[in-house]
Design a protein around this motif. Structure first.
Motif, PDB file in Angstrom:
ATOM      1  N   ILE A 167      17.367  33.397 -12.892  1.00 16.32           N
ATOM      2  CA  ILE A 167      17.753  33.634 -14.436  1.00 16.32           C
ATOM      3  C   ILE A 167      17.778  35.298 -14.401  1.00 16.32           C
ATOM      4  O   ILE A 167      18.803  35.872 -15.387  1.00 16.32           O
ATOM      5  N   TYR A 168      16.678  36.074 -14.515  1.00 14.06           N
ATOM      6  CA  TYR A 168      16.532  37.268 -14.748  1.00 14.06           C
ATOM      7  C   TYR A 168      17.814  37.749 -14.274  1.00 14.06           C
ATOM      8  O   TYR A 168      18.148  39.053 -14.344  1.00 14.06           O
ATOM      9  N   ALA A 169      17.535  37.678 -13.042  1.00 11.40           N
ATOM     10  CA  ALA A 169      19.518  38.614 -12.043  1.00 11.40           C
ATOM     11  C   ALA A 169      20.038  37.878 -12.956  1.00 11.40           C
ATOM     12  O   ALA A 169      21.123  38.958 -13.074  1.00 11.40           O
ATOM     13  N   LEU A 170      20.880  37.263 -13.204  1.00 11.51           N
ATOM     14  CA  LEU A 170      22.133  36.563 -14.081  1.00 11.51           C
ATOM     15  C   LEU A 170      22.059  37.488 -15.135  1.00 11.51           C
ATOM     16  O   LEU A 170      22.419  38.137 -15.532  1.00 11.51           O
ATOM     17  N   LEU A 171      20.897  37.469 -16.440  1.00  9.26           N
ATOM     18  CA  LEU A 171      20.904  38.693 -17.341  1.00  9.26           C
ATOM     19  C   LEU A 171      20.780  39.907 -16.684  1.00  9.26           C
ATOM     20  O   LEU A 171      21.162  40.393 -17.940  1.00  9.26           O
TER      21      LEU A 171
ATOM     22  N   VAL B 140      23.526  44.864 -17.428  1.00  2.19           N
ATOM     23  CA  VAL B 140      24.392  45.784 -16.493  1.00  2.19           C
ATOM     24  C   VAL B 140      25.782  46.426 -16.694  1.00  2.19           C
ATOM     25  O   VAL B 140      26.434  47.515 -17.084  1.00  2.19           O
ATOM     26  N   LEU B 141      26.746  44.912 -16.644  1.00  2.86           N
ATOM     27  CA  LEU B 141      27.773  45.011 -16.969  1.00  2.86           C
ATOM     28  C   LEU B 141      28.260  45.770 -18.538  1.00  2.86           C
ATOM     29  O   LEU B 141      29.382  45.965 -18.511  1.00  2.86           O
ATOM     30  N   VAL B 142      27.558  44.625 -19.651  1.00  2.59           N
ATOM     31  CA  VAL B 142      28.245  45.478 -21.011  1.00  2.59           C
ATOM     32  C   VAL B 142      28.141  47.283 -20.764  1.00  2.59           C
ATOM     33  O   VAL B 142      28.493  47.729 -21.610  1.00  2.59           O
ATOM     34  N   PHE B 143      27.120  47.720 -20.423  1.00  2.00           N
ATOM     35  CA  PHE B 143      26.589  49.198 -20.325  1.00  2.00           C
ATOM     36  C   PHE B 143      27.039  49.362 -19.721  1.00  2.00           C
ATOM     37  O   PHE B 143      27.289  50.281 -20.106  1.00  2.00           O
ATOM     38  N   ALA B 144      28.078  49.314 -18.706  1.00  7.20           N
ATOM     39  CA  ALA B 144      28.932  50.071 -17.993  1.00  7.20           C
ATOM     40  C   ALA B 144      30.141  49.875 -18.348  1.00  7.20           C
ATOM     41  O   ALA B 144      30.982  51.189 -19.010  1.00  7.20           O
ATOM     42  N   VAL B 145      30.823  48.941 -19.434  1.00  8.55           N
ATOM     43  CA  VAL B 145      31.552  48.977 -20.164  1.00  8.55           C
ATOM     44  C   VAL B 145      31.691  49.388 -21.536  1.00  8.55           C
ATOM     45  O   VAL B 145      33.022  50.087 -22.079  1.00  8.55           O
ATOM     46  N   THR B 146      30.960  48.881 -22.272  1.00  7.46           N
ATOM     47  CA  THR B 146      31.269  49.380 -23.529  1.00  7.46           C
ATOM     48  C   THR B 146      29.362  50.190 -23.818  1.00  7.46           C
ATOM     49  O   THR B 146      29.806  51.210 -25.060  1.00  7.46           O
ATOM     50  N   ARG B 147      28.891  51.437 -23.273  1.00  7.22           N
ATOM     51  CA  ARG B 147      27.739  51.338 -23.312  1.00  7.22           C
ATOM     52  C   ARG B 147      26.740  50.985 -24.262  1.00  7.22           C
ATOM     53  O   ARG B 147      25.794  51.589 -24.597  1.00  7.22           O
ATOM     54  N   VAL B 148      27.230  49.952 -24.418  1.00  8.48           N
ATOM     55  CA  VAL B 148      25.778  48.555 -25.368  1.00  8.48           C
ATOM     56  C   VAL B 148      24.583  48.946 -25.013  1.00  8.48           C
ATOM     57  O   VAL B 148      25.089  47.856 -23.528  1.00  8.48           O
TER      58      VAL B 148
ATOM     59  N   ALA C 258      16.822  45.185 -14.911  1.00  4.07           N
ATOM     60  CA  ALA C 258      18.561  46.418 -15.144  1.00  4.07           C
ATOM     61  C   ALA C 258      18.446  47.781 -15.065  1.00  4.07           C
ATOM     62  O   ALA C 258      18.665  48.583 -13.895  1.00  4.07           O
ATOM     63  N   ILE C 259      17.201  47.928 -15.384  1.00  2.00           N
ATOM     64  CA  ILE C 259      16.544  48.987 -15.866  1.00  2.00           C
ATOM     65  C   ILE C 259      16.027  49.316 -14.183  1.00  2.00           C
ATOM     66  O   ILE C 259      16.389  50.443 -13.864  1.00  2.00           O
ATOM     67  N   ILE C 260      15.063  48.680 -13.322  1.00  2.00           N
ATOM     68  CA  ILE C 260      14.907  49.036 -12.139  1.00  2.00           C
ATOM     69  C   ILE C 260      16.435  49.905 -11.470  1.00  2.00           C
ATOM     70  O   ILE C 260      16.547  50.247 -10.693  1.00  2.00           O
ATOM     71  N   GLY C 261      17.701  48.766 -11.460  1.00  2.00           N
ATOM     72  CA  GLY C 261      18.934  49.209 -11.065  1.00  2.00           C
ATOM     73  C   GLY C 261      19.283  50.142 -12.359  1.00  2.00           C
ATOM     74  O   GLY C 261      20.478  50.952 -11.720  1.00  2.00           O
ATOM     75  N   GLY C 262      18.433  50.791 -12.757  1.00  2.00           N
ATOM     76  CA  GLY C 262      19.462  52.608 -13.731  1.00  2.00           C
ATOM     77  C   GLY C 262      20.176  51.710 -14.299  1.00  2.00           C
ATOM     78  O   GLY C 262      21.462  52.902 -14.830  1.00  2.00           O
ATOM     79  N   LEU C 263      20.392  50.930 -14.547  1.00  2.00           N
ATOM     80  CA  LEU C 263      21.855  50.366 -15.770  1.00  2.00           C
ATOM     81  C   LEU C 263      22.625  50.640 -15.145  1.00  2.00           C
ATOM     82  O   LEU C 263      24.237  50.615 -15.558  1.00  2.00           O
ATOM     83  N   SER C 264      23.125  50.775 -13.432  1.00  2.00           N
ATOM     84  CA  SER C 264      24.902  50.755 -12.777  1.00  2.00           C
ATOM     85  C   SER C 264      24.749  50.127 -11.793  1.00  2.00           C
ATOM     86  O   SER C 264      25.647  49.896 -11.655  1.00  2.00           O
ATOM     87  N   SER C 265      23.581  50.080 -10.732  1.00  2.00           N
ATOM     88  CA  SER C 265      23.267  48.968  -9.651  1.00  2.00           C
ATOM     89  C   SER C 265      23.661  47.937  -9.718  1.00  2.00           C
ATOM     90  O   SER C 265      22.516  47.146 -10.281  1.00  2.00           O
TER      91      SER C 265
ATOM     92  N   GLY D 136      15.883  43.474  -7.906  1.00  2.00           N
ATOM     93  CA  GLY D 136      14.620  43.546  -8.742  1.00  2.00           C
ATOM     94  C   GLY D 136      14.324  42.414  -9.337  1.00  2.00           C
ATOM     95  O   GLY D 136      12.709  42.151 -10.386  1.00  2.00           O
ATOM     96  N   ALA D 137      15.870  41.557 -10.418  1.00  2.00           N
ATOM     97  CA  ALA D 137      14.558  40.207 -11.640  1.00  2.00           C
ATOM     98  C   ALA D 137      14.092  39.645 -10.004  1.00  2.00           C
ATOM     99  O   ALA D 137      13.269  39.059 -10.761  1.00  2.00           O
ATOM    100  N   LEU D 138      14.774  39.085  -9.171  1.00  2.00           N
ATOM    101  CA  LEU D 138      13.746  38.562  -8.541  1.00  2.00           C
ATOM    102  C   LEU D 138      12.347  39.234  -7.842  1.00  2.00           C
ATOM    103  O   LEU D 138      10.884  38.035  -8.027  1.00  2.00           O
ATOM    104  N   MET D 139      12.071  40.201  -8.021  1.00  4.01           N
ATOM    105  CA  MET D 139      10.612  41.079  -8.259  1.00  4.01           C
ATOM    106  C   MET D 139       9.937  40.662  -9.131  1.00  4.01           C
ATOM    107  O   MET D 139       8.869  40.419  -9.439  1.00  4.01           O
ATOM    108  N   VAL D 140      10.574  40.746 -10.729  1.00  2.00           N
ATOM    109  CA  VAL D 140      10.125  40.328 -11.728  1.00  2.00           C
ATOM    110  C   VAL D 140       9.676  39.191 -11.905  1.00  2.00           C
ATOM    111  O   VAL D 140       7.813  39.145 -12.737  1.00  2.00           O
ATOM    112  N   GLY D 141       9.926  38.115 -11.638  1.00  2.37           N
ATOM    113  CA  GLY D 141      10.034  36.806 -11.852  1.00  2.37           C
ATOM    114  C   GLY D 141       8.983  36.570 -10.567  1.00  2.37           C
ATOM    115  O   GLY D 141       8.104  35.778 -11.470  1.00  2.37           O
ATOM    116  N   LEU D 142       8.322  37.373  -9.010  1.00  2.88           N
ATOM    117  CA  LEU D 142       7.683  37.381  -8.165  1.00  2.88           C
ATOM    118  C   LEU D 142       6.631  37.614  -8.769  1.00  2.88           C
ATOM    119  O   LEU D 142       5.349  36.245  -9.473  1.00  2.88           O
TER     120      LEU D 142
END
Lengths: 345, 254, 604
Positions: free
Chosen positions: A19-23, A28-36, A286-293, A300-306
């Motif tokens: 679930i965290y991965a989906l989110l 990441v998508l929203v930040f990349a496209v809109t900077r929001v 998302a921060i682990i991915g630098g908001l870009s990867s 990172g999401a799997l790591m957070v879940g575990l």
């Protein structure tokens, strides 16, 4: 801890991690496209889960009123500016999407015997109600200041987040809900039991991630979103308006949010304000991915879940502290690998 | 609005001014471009050439009248202009570096696709015919192309929209002479295919050679205009660029 | 003469009103005012951090909590370990302890997040705000979620502040101190560096400002203000639990600052007032409307903030001042420049002809693109060297390599006999190189003299504390006198006190030259200084440059106006495609066919 407990914890961790991965992907998508920085992502999770819960219990979903209200405001705002620009023909289309659709949906939801509907239809209704709020939100909150600095957009996100939490309390009340599982099956695989819902969550997340990947690599609209993220000026010159890209992105984000809520609500009790914490865990990823990867964010999401499920076993009181303090070492690592200075604004 | 006085005229810009904050970067510029012609705007660095193109395209807000294909716009929207058949190849090229050459090209047809004209497959073939190099590199990421190939891709991407008016901002910028020659050959070729072109250039000689009509822009104002062939030999052009003894402009202004 | 109030009079009116408030207001209103004061302190910190410095924190409530819990634990504990026992008796000592704890944690968090681009800090503060909140709630020592009481009141000279109207004076004394010290700080050498953080970091670094340090300074100050607020809060309530230090309060503090006007210190108090009063009012009426209990006011706050940011990004304070200005005009304080102060010491210029800058085979690649290819040039004291070439030839890239804004891929740059390759622009600036920028980098809302005074940053050394308490005034006078001297020297004396952003672009370039000169350089790098100037202004600029070089300064000039270059410079280097295509005396270069080709181009 024996192997059995470890397996249970691992299963919990992977389920939540999916679930965290989906989110995280949506963020990441929203930040990349809109900077929001899309803090209200979590509210879409809660709205999705709780709208489904209301439908299941045979109540009229109160989120329907929010959809209608937002639709009225968008119709007014867009309608007035279309008429001012002398494009009164556009008003029909604007009203159709933002006013007629919610009204038709309202009539449908009103007339259906909600409690007796099959689960799949209930889920579909939930998505039909919650998801259109995404693009409407982009229109009302972000579009008027789309060129503002990231920090102003972030403050907007926080404002939208607190307003939505407050509305959530109005709509759903302070009690938490758990919806009925998609499947009651239980499988015994070696030494562990796997519930049907767990498999549902993991498979749906995978399917959705693959679908998103196909959307971005195969369709022209998906490519247009990527193009906007890579070079907004270039995209604009192709006629891909930032407004269109923003609305499409927010549609996807709202869809991912509501779907996550629907998937997770049979496993976790959801309150009106639970979304924030769930969304923030997506954020940590998302921060682990630098908001870009995307791939690093998913890992990172799997790591957070575990981490969350194992720390709830060892130090349950400190579960949240441990998950959120994880951000600090991640930021340290990021700060050590970033060298260039960035000019804000 | 009468149609007769605009017949043959594709673009007419009147009294166009652009402000950056309180500073005026373009001052009351008026230009005209006939259907099927190449018009060039030349001038030294910082004269406001890019500003002018950006304002016509709608990338920058402006004051003044922009008449394109008979309809008047004031400070237009980029998307509207793209939909009406105007396309800008910007100075920075603005390619989608992490996407393939082919994806870049396909996105050029985005506006047409949205309108339901899904003929980008055929247009892609035409663009590849014009730029065989791009076909060879169709799977390569745009960010890995050389300078000349990037420029070809930028032009090709703009052509995917099947524009009526193509605006090119410094297409020769940073390119080696051999490639500059190739780019200008393509510009002539495009005209013969019915595309009108507004060309902004620092490379004055090359621009004047392909263009029908030319304007000289200096410190935000149009100072000289005339048929390109006449301006090509005008000593004032050399002055405007190299300022060899050309103090009169400043003396007037001071 | 027009009637105008002095700001000092307004300040006195405010203080008198505050002093009288407890005598006339009901206890309930005093309580509200106390809360406004407590919130204002946190919001003032956020103004400094967010509005002025461009950094955002949602974690300020956690700093409030640190201050609150530190004092709560220390003043109630009966069994403090021996080495801490001495501070168990007074809230004043625990304030000091709280400030140390908070300041240290802010410093550590700052180390982690402040180097990252802006949006990671707020995300980091959300995460750490949440962590700390849960920590407060789960640690047994801190009383868990229910908290604990029995905290003693603050005593001033033996007089205990037990009632709301008693602590009222202490709270507002703290607020006024916070306002005054913040205003003092912003109007100083360090303050100018802080104000440059938002949108002017590259420029500030090139003027020798350590921007990382300035960011840390405001982050720590904001945390200390929050800590003091928490300390006052706990001794007012005499009870502590985690609720007021959660992330929702952190968000509310930011709302206060943004709503009031994030760039204005007084706006913080306006924001705190509006939110606090609205909240009291909404908490009464909203549950009645919705028929249930809950935090409904946040819906309203969220919507309000969205609307305010759409309509007036600057917040309420600018609107309020422009409204009141019509009724009660307030005089703008005109800064006085004291010409009689002892001038700042200046650098001994190297003797004429001495080698200042020696760049050898400098190459800079961006991915596959070579912006600068094995370019060599040298500048001697008293010499003007022009670097010319068509658009995109790599001139500005070369400038950035030399001045330390960028690092060359290969090659070596020697300045004053020392290897400076890879050194930061700050270090190079300290050695005596100063520059202007092709895309003007002024702070548009600051006055010309304040912009120019940033150039003098390295010539002063008074720090944050002396600025806050006005111990820096003598040095400040000298810095401003120097800035004024350079502004007059470049001929902009009439514009000293206007906003830099209101000048014409050509004049803004000249302001940049004044700023560079204020740093007392021996090598001046000018990037297209004459662009946008009229003929007479160009002549004046050329005159100035001749004078500077006669004094022994070396000047490296990027320029397009060949007219300007030819009559002025000693030597010319011509670039095209990142390479040197010609070098020599102006007359030689002008006739070089390669140069003509590069400038006019050609098809054949």
């Amino acid at each position: 801890m024996d192997l059995q407990i470890a397996l249970i914890l691992g299963q919990d961790g992977i389920t939540n991690g999916a679930i965290y991965a989906l989110l995280a992907l949506a963020l990441v998508l929203v930040f990349a496209v809109t900077r929001v920085i899309f803090i209200p992502q979590g509210e879409f999770v809660a709205y999705g889960a709780l709208t489904l819960a209301m439908i299941e219990n045979g109540f009229f979903p109160a989120t329907m009123w929010l959809l209608l209200g937002a639709g009225v405001v968008v119709t007014l705002a867009d309608g007035v500016s279309a008429i001012r620009a002398g494009q009164s023909r556009k008003v029909v289309g604007i009203a159709g999407v933002n006013l007629i659709y919610p009204l038709l949906l309202l009539a449908l939801v009103w007339s259906l015997p909600l409690r007796d509907l099959p689960l799949a239809v209930q889920v579909l209704l939930t998505l039909l109600i919650v998801v259109p709020m995404g693009p409407m939100m982009y229109r009302l909150v972000y579009q008027p200041i789309a060129d503002a600095p990231v920090l102003v957009l972030l403050i907007m996100s926080i404002a939208a987040h607190v307003a939505m939490v407050g509305l959530g309390l109005v709509f759903f009340g302070p009690e938490g809900y758990r919806t009925s599982p998609f499947s009651n099956a239980r499988f015994e695989i070696g030494p562990m039991f796997v519930t049907g819902q767990t498999i549902w969550v993991i498979l749906s997340s995978l399917v959705f991630i693959v679908a998103l990947a196909l959307f971005f690599s195969k369709t022209i609209y998906g490519k247009a979103l990527r193009a906007t993220a890579i070079n907004p000026n270039g995209a604009r010159l192709m006629g891909i308006s930032p407004m269109l890209a923003g609305k499409l992105t927010f549609f996807l984000a709202a869809l991912i949010g509501a779907l996550s809520g629907v998937l997770i609500s049979p496993i976790t009790t959801i309150y009106y304000d639970t979304g924030f914490l769930i969304g923030l865990k997506g954020f940590v990823a998302a921060i682990i991915g630098g908001l870009s990867s995307y791939p690093i964010a998913a890992a990172g999401a799997l790591m957070v879940g575990l981490l969350e499920s194992f720390s709830s076993f060892w130090a349950s009181a400190y579960k949240e502290v441990i998950v959120f303090t994880l951000v600090i070492p991640v930021l340290v690592w990021r700060s050590l690998t970033t060298h260039h200075m960035e000019e804000e604004e | 609005m009468s149609e007769t006085d605009t017949r043959g005229t594709l673009l007419e810009v009147r009294d166009l001014s652009v402000f950056y904050g309180k500073v005026e970067a373009l001052h009351g510029a008026s230009i005209r471009l006939d259907e099927g012609s190449i018009v060039t705007v030349i001038g030294p660095n910082g004269a406001g050439k890019t500003t002018m193109l950006s304002a016509i395209m709608g990338v920058l807000p402006s004051v003044g009248e922009i008449r394109f294909r008979g309809a008047v716009e004031h400070s237009p929207e980029v998307e509207t202009m793209v939909a009406r058949g105007m396309n800008l190849v910007p100075e920075k090229r603005d390619l989608f570096g992490e996407m393939s050459v082919e994806d870049n090209l396909v996105l050029g047809a985005f506006q047409r696709y949205r309108e339901g004209k899904r003929d980008h497959g055929t247009t892609l073939g035409e663009v590849f015919e014009l730029f065989p190099r791009l076909q060879e590199r169709r799977a390569q990421l745009a960010g890995t192309l050389s300078g000349g190939e990037r420029q070809m891709l930028a032009v090709g991407r703009a052509l995917m929209a099947k524009p009526r008016l193509l605006m090119l901002d410094e297409p020769s910028l940073g390119l080696a002479p051999l490639i500059v020659r190739e780019i200008f050959r393509i510009i002539s070729e495009l005209r013969s295919r019915g595309v009108s072109i507004l060309l902004v250039e620092q490379n004055a000689r090359a621009a004047l050679q392909v263009a029908d009509y030319a304007y000289v822009l200096e410190t935000g104002e149009i100072t000289i205009e005339g048929p390109a062939s006449e301006l090509a030999n005008d000593p004032r052009i050399i002055e405007a660029y190299l300022g060899l003894g050309g103090k009169h402009q400043d003396a007037l202004a001071g | 003469m027009k009637f105008e109030l002095s700001p000092k009079v307004l300040m006195i009116v405010l203080v008198v009103l505050l002093a009288l408030a407890p005598l006339v207001l009901k206890p309930y209103h005093i309580t509200v005012l106390n809360y406004i004061g407590l919130y204002s302190m946190v919001a003032i910190g956020l103004v400094l951090l967010t509005g002025v410095g461009g950094l955002t924190s949602f974690g300020q409530a956690a700093f409030v909590g640190l201050g609150a819990y530190t004092t709560a634990v220390l003043t109630t504990a009966s069994d403090l370990p021996g080495w801490l026992a001495w501070m168990g008796w007074s809230p004043w000592l625990s304030l000091v302890a709280g400030l140390i704890v908070t300041g240290t944690s802010a410093y550590l968090i700052g180390l982690v997040t402040l180097r990252l681009s802006g949006h990671f800090l707020p995300l980091g503060t959300i995460a750490w705000g949440i962590s700390l909140y849960f920590l407060f709630g789960t640690m047994g020592l801190l009383g868990g979620h229910t908290g604990f009481g029995g905290i003693p009141p603050i005593a001033v000279f033996g007089y205990e502040l037990r009632q709301g109207h008693q602590i009222f004076y202490l709270i507002w004394l703290f607020v006024l101190l916070a306002v005054i010290t913040t205003l003092n700080l912003l109007d100083s050498r360090e303050g100018r560096a802080i104000r440059a953080l938002k949108g002017g970091m590259i420029m500030a670094e090139a003027m020798g400002v350590n921007t990382a340090r300035s960011r840390m300074v405001i982050f720590v100050i904001a945390s200390l203000l929050a800590c003091a607020s928490g300390w006052l809060y706990v001794h007012m309530q005499r009870f502590v639990n985690p609720t007021p230090f959660g992330i929702h309060m952190g968000i509310e503090y930011l709302f206060m600052a943004v709503l009031g006007g994030a760039a204005h210190v007084w706006g913080a108090i306006i924001g705190a007032t509006v939110i606090t009063v609205l909240k009291q009012w909404l908490q009464d009426i909203l549950p009645a409307i919705f028929g249930q209990a809950g935090n409904f006011e946040v819906i309203f706050f969220g919507a309000l903030l969205v609307l305010i940011l759409h309509r007036a990004r600057g917040g309420l304070w600018p609107i309020l001042t422009s409204l009141t200005q019509r009724v009660v005009p307030v005089r703008a304080e005109q800064r006085q420049i004291d010409r009689n102060v002892e001038p700042l010491p200046s650098r001994e210029l190297p003797s004429k002809g001495e080698l200042l800058l020696d760049a050898r085979e400098v190459t800079r690649r961006f991915g596959g693109l070579i912006a600068c290819n094995r370019l060599s040039l040298e500048v001697r004291a008293g010499e003007i060297l022009a670097l010319i070439g068509p658009n995109g030839a790599g001139k500005s890239t070369m400038f950035n390599q030399v001045s330390g804004v960028d690092v060359p891929t290969s090659g070596k740059i020697t300045f004053l006999g020392k290897d400076v390759t890879g050194k930061t622009s700050r270090e190079i600036a300290r050695m005596g190189m100063s520059r202007t920028f092709q895309h003007v980098k002024l702070l548009p809302t600051m006055s010309v003299i304040e912009n120019v005074a940033i150039g003098a940053h390295l010539r002063g050394n008074r720090g944050v504390l002396s600025a806050a308490w006005r111990l820096d005034r003598q040095e400040e006078k000298r810095l401003l006198a120097e800035a004024a001297k350079q502004i007059e020297r470049v001929g902009l004396g009439d514009y000293m006190f206007v906003e830099a952003g209101s000048l014409a672009l050509g004049q803004q370039r000249i302001v940049e030259i004044a700023r560079a000169l204020t740093s007392d350089p021996c090598l001046l790098l000018l990037d297209e200084p004459a662009a946008g100037l009229r003929y007479k202004e160009k002549q004046a600029l050329a005159e100035l440059m001749r004078k500077l070089s006669a004094e022994g300064m070396g000047i490296l000039l990027v320029e397009h106006d060949m007219d300007f270059v030819m009559g002025l410079v000693d030597r010319v280097v011509v670039m095209e495609f990142g390479e040197k295509i010609s070098e020599g005396l102006p007359e030689e270069v002008q006739k070089d066919p390669a140069v003509l080709q590069a400038y006019l181009g050609g098809v054949e």
